[in-house]
Design an enzyme around this catalytic site. Structure first.
Site, mmCIF file in Angstrom:
data_model
loop_
_atom_site.group_PDB
_atom_site.id
_atom_site.type_symbol
_atom_site.label_atom_id
_atom_site.label_comp_id
_atom_site.label_asym_id
_atom_site.label_seq_id
_atom_site.Cartn_x
_atom_site.Cartn_y
_atom_site.Cartn_z
ATOM 1 N N ASP A 231 -7.985 11.894 1.954
ATOM 2 C CA ASP A 231 -8.091 12.567 0.654
ATOM 3 C C ASP A 231 -9.533 12.858 0.263
ATOM 4 O O ASP A 231 -9.888 12.858 -0.917
ATOM 5 C CB ASP A 231 -7.419 11.722 -0.447
ATOM 6 N N GLU A 232 -10.378 13.114 1.259
ATOM 7 C CA GLU A 232 -11.795 13.352 0.977
ATOM 8 C C GLU A 232 -12.283 14.682 1.534
ATOM 9 O O GLU A 232 -13.477 14.920 1.626
ATOM 10 C CB GLU A 232 -12.646 12.212 1.546
#
Length: 288
Positions: A231-232
């Site tokens: 999720d980056e």
């Protein structure tokens, strides 16, 4: 001079040097193309220039090959990378999903009504639950179960399907699996994920219940390109909704899902309309 027909789309990026806008717009004029919309941005931090143009040829028999051949020597002077997208192009999109249906429903609705100019030739899931939605839209649905032991084989099946259906973009519409580093690398720059904005504060199961217990005043969502960082990846779009003490966990979930589907749709639209440029760990996004 404006046309009701869909435009051609020209996008390019190159190092920041004098004359970048001129070399593109001058060539457009010389080639007889009417520029209807233009966005450009010079990133001082990255020392890189980005440009997006929508245009209409003013003569019959416009040839993309001739355009590219003529522009190539001028682009080389600026170390420019560019692409030309015809009006009739509809990107082939594969949707990956688990059990939540709100994002899938929204994407299929917008695909069916023409709000998203895409083709959806395949839907892939690690659960059978949403097969009925695919069948209603007459789209092949592949149920590929996964366990920690079968993850490599399952992801190999996904890659095989993506290649079989000639997929250009993968949308993770709440596909609740962490992709392996190999699959992330394979999908670099061509896979979009959506997640709620309660991370990293509220991890794991029931994040909206955790947030409610802490009295959060905002819920939101982030759509980003997939990379090896969980999720980056580079962010394309974000959404936000204000909430207050009168919102119970089920209300937070409903509002959060609304933001997720709209944010994901916006990210997909920006990608297919060639409005997104990757710039290291960031993105340059030209809004409509």
């Amino acid at each position: 001079m404006k046309s009701k027909l869909k435009p051609w789309i020209f996008t390019a990026s190159c190092p920041s040097v004098l004359g970048t806008v001129d070399v593109v717009t001058r060539y457009m004029a010389e080639y007889g193309n009417y520029v209807e919309d233009i966005h450009s941005y010079d990133d001082r931090a990255a020392d890189r220039f980005f440009i997006r143009i929508e245009f209409h040829p003013q003569f019959e028999g416009f040839s993309a090959d001739e355009f590219n051949t003529g522009f190539s020597p001028r682009a080389e002077e600026f170390e420019m990378e560019w692409s030309l997208t015809p009006p009739e192009h509809r990107p082939r999109v594969a949707i990956l999903v688990s059990k939540y249906d709100h994002c899938l429903n929204d994407l299929l609705y917008r695909h069916r009504t023409g709000q998203l100019n895409i083709e959806v030739p395949v839907i892939i899931s690690n659960h059978p639950d949403l097969k009925h939605l695919a069948e209603w839209h007459d789209i092949p649905y592949y149920h590929l179960p996964i366990t920690p032991d079968t993850k490599p084989e399952q992801e190999a099946q996904i890659v095989k399907l993506l290649e079989e259906y000639d997929i250009e973009l993968v949308v993770l519409a709440r596909y609740m699996q962490v992709l392996s580093a190999d699959l992330c690398s394979y999908l670099d720059g061509k896979a979009i994920n959506i997640h709620h904005s309660l991370l990293p504060g509220f991890k794991g199961a029931r994040p909206y219940h955790q947030a409610w217990e802490k009295g959060v005043k905002m819920v939101g969502a982030t759509a980003h390109y997939v990379n090896n960082g969980l999720d980056e990846g580079p962010i394309i779009a974000q959404g936000l909704q204000q909430v207050d003490h009168a919102h119970y966990p089920e209300d937070l979930i409903a509002k959060g899902q609304d933001v997720e589907r709209i944010t994901l749709m916006n990210a997909v639209r920006c990608h297919i309309e060639k409005r997104v440029f990757l710039c290291g760990s960031r993105t340059v996004v030209f809004s409509k």
